[in-house]
Design a protein around this motif. Structure first.
Motif, PDB file in Angstrom:
ATOM      1  N   GLU A   1      38.165 -65.607 -60.917  1.00 36.98           N
ATOM      2  CA  GLU A   1      39.352 -66.136 -61.586  1.00 36.98           C
ATOM      3  C   GLU A   1      39.198 -66.150 -63.106  1.00 36.98           C
ATOM      4  OE1 GLU A   1      42.202 -66.926 -59.962  1.00 36.98           O
ATOM      5  OE2 GLU A   1      41.170 -66.147 -58.200  1.00 36.98           O
ATOM      6  N   LYS A   2      38.053 -65.720 -63.601  1.00 35.39           N
ATOM      7  CA  LYS A   2      37.761 -65.803 -65.024  1.00 35.39           C
ATOM      8  C   LYS A   2      38.008 -64.451 -65.699  1.00 35.39           C
ATOM      9  CE  LYS A   2      34.091 -67.266 -68.121  1.00 35.39           C
ATOM     10  NZ  LYS A   2      34.746 -68.053 -69.063  1.00 35.39           N
ATOM     11  N   THR A   3      38.637 -64.497 -66.857  1.00 37.16           N
ATOM     12  CA  THR A   3      38.814 -63.304 -67.671  1.00 37.16           C
ATOM     13  C   THR A   3      37.802 -63.354 -68.804  1.00 37.16           C
ATOM     14  OG1 THR A   3      41.169 -63.197 -67.159  1.00 37.16           O
ATOM     15  CG2 THR A   3      40.423 -62.011 -69.124  1.00 37.16           C
ATOM     16  N   PHE A   4      37.038 -62.295 -68.936  1.00 39.35           N
ATOM     17  CA  PHE A   4      36.019 -62.200 -69.971  1.00 39.35           C
ATOM     18  C   PHE A   4      36.567 -61.355 -71.108  1.00 39.35           C
ATOM     19  CE2 PHE A   4      33.945 -62.624 -65.896  1.00 39.35           C
ATOM     20  CZ  PHE A   4      33.077 -63.689 -66.110  1.00 39.35           C
ATOM     21  N   GLU A   5      36.236 -61.737 -72.343  1.00 41.31           N
ATOM     22  CA  GLU A   5      36.676 -60.959 -73.493  1.00 41.31           C
ATOM     23  C   GLU A   5      35.508 -60.733 -74.439  1.00 41.31           C
ATOM     24  OE1 GLU A   5      39.940 -60.840 -77.126  1.00 41.31           O
ATOM     25  OE2 GLU A   5      39.956 -62.525 -75.744  1.00 41.31           O
ATOM     26  N   VAL A   6      35.392 -59.495 -74.889  1.00 39.57           N
ATOM     27  CA  VAL A   6      34.400 -59.131 -75.898  1.00 39.57           C
ATOM     28  C   VAL A   6      35.173 -58.488 -77.044  1.00 39.57           C
ATOM     29  CG1 VAL A   6      32.333 -57.793 -76.395  1.00 39.57           C
ATOM     30  CG2 VAL A   6      32.698 -58.670 -74.079  1.00 39.57           C
ATOM     31  N   ASN A   7      34.865 -58.896 -78.265  1.00 38.83           N
ATOM     32  CA  ASN A   7      35.510 -58.275 -79.422  1.00 38.83           C
ATOM     33  C   ASN A   7      34.468 -57.998 -80.489  1.00 38.83           C
ATOM     34  OD1 ASN A   7      35.261 -60.645 -81.140  1.00 38.83           O
ATOM     35  ND2 ASN A   7      36.910 -61.538 -79.909  1.00 38.83           N
ATOM     36  N   ALA A   8      34.880 -57.367 -81.561  1.00 39.79           N
ATOM     37  CA  ALA A   8      33.943 -56.965 -82.607  1.00 39.79           C
ATOM     38  C   ALA A   8      33.190 -58.158 -83.186  1.00 39.79           C
ATOM     39  CB  ALA A   8      34.684 -56.208 -83.713  1.00 39.79           C
ATOM     40  N   ALA A   9      33.828 -59.317 -83.246  1.00 41.73           N
ATOM     41  CA  ALA A   9      33.188 -60.503 -83.806  1.00 41.73           C
ATOM     42  C   ALA A   9      32.163 -61.119 -82.848  1.00 41.73           C
ATOM     43  CB  ALA A   9      34.236 -61.545 -84.170  1.00 41.73           C
ATOM     44  N   THR A  10      32.385 -60.997 -81.536  1.00 38.45           N
ATOM     45  CA  THR A  10      31.484 -61.635 -80.565  1.00 38.45           C
ATOM     46  C   THR A  10      30.477 -60.659 -79.954  1.00 38.45           C
ATOM     47  OG1 THR A  10      33.008 -61.265 -78.712  1.00 38.45           O
ATOM     48  CG2 THR A  10      33.238 -63.339 -79.942  1.00 38.45           C
ATOM     49  N   ALA A  11      30.591 -59.375 -80.245  1.00 37.00           N
ATOM     50  CA  ALA A  11      29.743 -58.370 -79.599  1.00 37.00           C
ATOM     51  C   ALA A  11      28.259 -58.595 -79.848  1.00 37.00           C
ATOM     52  CB  ALA A  11      30.150 -56.968 -80.053  1.00 37.00           C
ATOM     53  N   ALA A  12      27.894 -59.114 -80.996  1.00 37.96           N
ATOM     54  CA  ALA A  12      26.481 -59.306 -81.332  1.00 37.96           C
ATOM     55  C   ALA A  12      25.911 -60.603 -80.756  1.00 37.96           C
ATOM     56  CB  ALA A  12      26.297 -59.295 -82.846  1.00 37.96           C
ATOM     57  N   GLN A  13      26.767 -61.472 -80.234  1.00 33.60           N
ATOM     58  CA  GLN A  13      26.309 -62.753 -79.702  1.00 33.60           C
ATOM     59  C   GLN A  13      25.688 -62.571 -78.318  1.00 33.60           C
ATOM     60  OE1 GLN A  13      29.739 -65.288 -79.707  1.00 33.60           O
ATOM     61  NE2 GLN A  13      29.894 -65.309 -81.932  1.00 33.60           N
ATOM     62  N   PRO A  14      24.674 -63.381 -77.987  1.00 32.47           N
ATOM     63  CA  PRO A  14      24.106 -63.324 -76.639  1.00 32.47           C
ATOM     64  C   PRO A  14      25.158 -63.712 -75.601  1.00 32.47           C
ATOM     65  CG  PRO A  14      22.796 -64.752 -78.085  1.00 32.47           C
ATOM     66  CD  PRO A  14      24.016 -64.357 -78.838  1.00 32.47           C
ATOM     67  N   CYS A  15      25.010 -63.192 -74.405  1.00 33.31           N
ATOM     68  CA  CYS A  15      25.997 -63.398 -73.340  1.00 33.31           C
ATOM     69  C   CYS A  15      26.165 -64.876 -72.999  1.00 33.31           C
ATOM     70  CB  CYS A  15      25.585 -62.598 -72.105  1.00 33.31           C
ATOM     71  SG  CYS A  15      26.634 -62.870 -70.676  1.00 33.31           S
ATOM     72  N   GLY A  16      25.097 -65.569 -72.677  1.00 41.48           N
ATOM     73  CA  GLY A  16      25.172 -67.000 -72.412  1.00 41.48           C
ATOM     74  C   GLY A  16      25.685 -67.391 -71.039  1.00 41.48           C
TER      75      GLY A  16
END
Length: 161
Positions: A41-56
């Motif tokens: 039920e969860k939508t995941f989003e990756v963008n240029a600002a968050t791409a370098a962050q660890p997944c978590g």
């Protein structure tokens, strides 16, 4: 007669071994169903600002998909360079006509274990680029486990699941 008895013993041993593999596949399937329940039920989003962050997230397989998407957005990230030998080679192509996405959203639809030990994660996805058609619509991420870590080794786009 001796040959018949030896052949019968060999067949029984093979049958016993195949039962264990069936049990392992069932356990994997149950774990995948649990994973699907946790994230379907969860939508995941990756963008240029968050791409370098660890997944978590508490899921190595979902993090593997997020890491692949991060590398699709920016292949120059350190995490991408460290994983270069495991990710699809097209991720590291440099050409302006590729129209890399700057963001991608996805939702997991199905998880399918493969007999090879790999798995497929079926997802619906949207993005703002073309990226070989691998970020818009129905996408299958093929994951493999290397060095005790999951990586996306291939990606397919499908019209229907």
């Amino acid at each position: 007669m001796k040959n018949f008895v030896l052949m019968l013993c060999a067949c029984l041993m093979l049958a016993a071994c195949s039962d264990k593999n069936t049990d392992t596949a069932e356990v994997t399937s149950v774990n995948n169903e649990s994973l699907l329940t946790d994230f379907s039920e969860k939508t995941f989003e990756v963008n240029a600002a968050t791409a370098a962050q660890p997944c978590g997230l508490n899921s190595e397989t979902v993090c593997a998909v997020i890491d692949y998407i991060s590398c699709s957005i920016n292949p120059d990230l350190q995490q991408c360079r460290d994983s270069k030998s495991f990710l699809p080679s097209f991720v590291f192509m440099n050409d302006e006509s590729l129209e890399r996405p700057t963001w991608q959203k996805f939702q997991i639809v199905k998880i399918k274990p493969l007999s090879s030990g790999d798995m497929e994660i079926y997802a619906t996805s949207t993005c703002d680029g073309k990226w070989f058609g691998l970020c818009q619509g129905n996408i299958i991420f093929v994951l493999t486990n290397k060095n005790s870590r999951w990586f996306v080794k291939d990606v397919y786009a499908r019209e229907n699941f």
